[in-house]
Design a protein around this motif. Structure first.
Motif, mmCIF file in Angstrom:
data_model
loop_
_atom_site.group_PDB
_atom_site.id
_atom_site.type_symbol
_atom_site.label_atom_id
_atom_site.label_comp_id
_atom_site.label_asym_id
_atom_site.label_seq_id
_atom_site.Cartn_x
_atom_site.Cartn_y
_atom_site.Cartn_z
ATOM 1 N N ARG A 55 0.836 -1.203 0.000
ATOM 2 C CA ARG A 55 0.000 0.000 0.000
ATOM 3 C C ARG A 55 0.872 1.255 0.000
ATOM 4 O O ARG A 55 0.523 2.259 -0.637
ATOM 5 C CB ARG A 55 -0.940 0.011 1.216
ATOM 6 C CG ARG A 55 -2.101 -0.968 1.081
ATOM 7 C CD ARG A 55 -3.201 -0.686 2.085
ATOM 8 N NE ARG A 55 -3.826 0.614 1.885
ATOM 9 C CZ ARG A 55 -4.722 0.887 0.930
ATOM 10 N NH1 ARG A 55 -5.067 -0.044 0.064
ATOM 11 N NH2 ARG A 55 -5.251 2.084 0.833
ATOM 12 N N GLU A 56 1.997 1.190 0.693
ATOM 13 C CA GLU A 56 2.913 2.330 0.701
ATOM 14 C C GLU A 56 3.532 2.534 -0.684
ATOM 15 O O GLU A 56 3.615 3.669 -1.177
ATOM 16 C CB GLU A 56 4.006 2.087 1.737
ATOM 17 C CG GLU A 56 4.993 3.238 1.880
ATOM 18 C CD GLU A 56 6.070 2.944 2.913
ATOM 19 O OE1 GLU A 56 7.003 3.763 3.040
ATOM 20 O OE2 GLU A 56 5.996 1.889 3.575
ATOM 21 N N ILE A 57 3.944 1.463 -1.317
ATOM 22 C CA ILE A 57 4.564 1.542 -2.642
ATOM 23 C C ILE A 57 3.590 2.130 -3.666
ATOM 24 O O ILE A 57 3.978 2.910 -4.539
ATOM 25 C CB ILE A 57 5.037 0.140 -3.091
ATOM 26 C CG1 ILE A 57 6.231 -0.314 -2.255
ATOM 27 C CG2 ILE A 57 5.380 0.119 -4.583
ATOM 28 C CD1 ILE A 57 6.568 -1.778 -2.434
ATOM 29 N N THR A 58 2.326 1.775 -3.551
ATOM 30 C CA THR A 58 1.334 2.182 -4.548
ATOM 31 C C THR A 58 0.545 3.425 -4.145
ATOM 32 O O THR A 58 -0.390 3.816 -4.839
ATOM 33 C CB THR A 58 0.341 1.027 -4.815
ATOM 34 O OG1 THR A 58 -0.246 0.606 -3.558
ATOM 35 C CG2 THR A 58 1.040 -0.163 -5.456
ATOM 36 N N ALA A 59 0.921 4.069 -3.038
ATOM 37 C CA ALA A 59 0.107 5.159 -2.483
ATOM 38 C C ALA A 59 -0.102 6.303 -3.470
ATOM 39 O O ALA A 59 -1.232 6.754 -3.697
ATOM 40 C CB ALA A 59 0.739 5.682 -1.192
ATOM 41 N N ASP A 60 0.973 6.823 -4.064
ATOM 42 C CA ASP A 60 0.830 7.954 -4.980
ATOM 43 C C ASP A 60 0.080 7.556 -6.243
ATOM 44 O O ASP A 60 -0.793 8.296 -6.730
ATOM 45 C CB ASP A 60 2.200 8.521 -5.352
ATOM 46 C CG ASP A 60 2.740 9.475 -4.301
ATOM 47 O OD1 ASP A 60 1.974 9.851 -3.390
ATOM 48 O OD2 ASP A 60 3.920 9.839 -4.378
ATOM 49 N N ALA A 61 0.423 6.398 -6.800
ATOM 50 C CA ALA A 61 -0.268 5.939 -8.007
ATOM 51 C C ALA A 61 -1.750 5.711 -7.734
ATOM 52 O O ALA A 61 -2.607 5.981 -8.582
ATOM 53 C CB ALA A 61 0.381 4.659 -8.521
ATOM 54 N N ARG A 62 -2.070 5.215 -6.540
ATOM 55 C CA ARG A 62 -3.470 5.004 -6.171
ATOM 56 C C ARG A 62 -4.205 6.341 -6.089
ATOM 57 O O ARG A 62 -5.347 6.467 -6.542
ATOM 58 C CB ARG A 62 -3.534 4.270 -4.835
ATOM 59 C CG ARG A 62 -4.957 4.020 -4.330
ATOM 60 C CD ARG A 62 -4.974 3.034 -3.175
ATOM 61 N NE ARG A 62 -4.086 3.406 -2.090
ATOM 62 C CZ ARG A 62 -2.913 2.801 -1.842
ATOM 63 N NH1 ARG A 62 -2.490 1.820 -2.598
ATOM 64 N NH2 ARG A 62 -2.166 3.196 -0.835
ATOM 65 N N ARG A 63 -3.555 7.338 -5.516
ATOM 66 C CA ARG A 63 -4.187 8.654 -5.358
ATOM 67 C C ARG A 63 -4.525 9.286 -6.714
ATOM 68 O O ARG A 63 -5.601 9.851 -6.901
ATOM 69 C CB ARG A 63 -3.251 9.571 -4.577
ATOM 70 C CG ARG A 63 -3.819 10.966 -4.402
ATOM 71 C CD ARG A 63 -2.828 11.916 -3.766
ATOM 72 N NE ARG A 63 -3.254 13.280 -4.010
ATOM 73 C CZ ARG A 63 -2.462 14.279 -4.355
ATOM 74 N NH1 ARG A 63 -1.168 14.072 -4.482
ATOM 75 N NH2 ARG A 63 -2.943 15.470 -4.571
#
Length: 238
Positions: A55-63
């Protein structure tokens, strides 16, 4: 809703696959959010990477939502309104024609995991260039603080990229543009990078090496500062 509130939103023009396409469905699962509804989606398990770390790795892409940038996020210029922007996007897409990128591949060469065309695609570059130019009249100039923050985050910008930042609000346009669909943030640890890239290769196996059909431009919105971007509309070409 008050016009002043709408003007405080940020808007962005993206390429994003149709929500019912397999590529969009796989990306929703990988990033953990549906950018159309805003609903969370359970992410896959990645061997050697904890769920919290994924979730940390994908946080910006998710946003930002699964996408490739065509016109980077901007606030509306004084005197412009969302209805006008929406109408201009429809006029822009009506005169364009669908095209196909022959093959998508997975890479970490950009410094983060992403899907990119296997070979350069002139039609993609033209689409991005046209979006940058055609919609710049809607873009409010960034504040000095915003420019300073971007420079601080990107200490390796070339003089040309700094000039792009000054004139277009984004450094990676025209000669410096590269179409990519981000799937996570930087992965400095080699073991972790191998684990994540292996998981991505497995998750996206049915899309890799396959054509990407570019048939629309999407308008995404950020209704609150540092909030999640949402898909507002997807205007098909023609």
């Amino acid at each position: 809703m008050e016009h002043t509130e709408l003007s405080a939103w940020r808007y962005a023009l993206y390429f994003a696959p149709s929500p019912d396409e397999p590529l969009a469905q796989i990306a929703r699962r990988w990033l953990g959010r549906d950018c159309r509804t805003g609903a969370p989606v359970e992410q896959p398990r990645v061997e050697g990477v904890s769920p919290d770390r994924l979730r940390e790795i994908t946080a910006d892409a998710r946003r930002y939502g699964f996408h490739a940038t065509l016109k980077a996020p901007f606030r509306l210029a004084e005197g412009r309104d969302p209805t006008e922007l929406r109408r201009s996007l429809r006029e822009f897409t009506l005169v364009r024609h669908p095209f196909t990128v022959p093959s998508l591949v997975l890479t970490s060469s950009l410094g983060f995991p992403a899907l990119v065309p296997e070979e350069p695609c002139a039609a993609l570059d033209r689409l991005a260039d046209d979006c940058v130019r055609a919609f710049d009249l809607f873009r409010a100039a960034p504040s000095a603080e915003e420019i300073a923050r971007r420079k601080a985050r990107n200490t390796r910008l070339t003089p040309r990229q700094l000039d792009h930042l000054k004139h277009w609000g984004y450094p990676y346009v025209f000669e410096d543009y590269r179409f990519h669909m981000t799937l996570g943030g930087p992965l400095p640890d080699e073991d972790e990078r191998h684990a994540v890239m292996a998981a991505l290769a497995d998750e996206f196996r049915d899309c890799l090496g396959k054509p990407l059909h570019v048939t629309a431009v999407c308008l995404f919105i950020e209704p609150e500062p540092n909030g999640d971007f949402r898909l507002f509309c997807r205007d098909k070409f023609g």
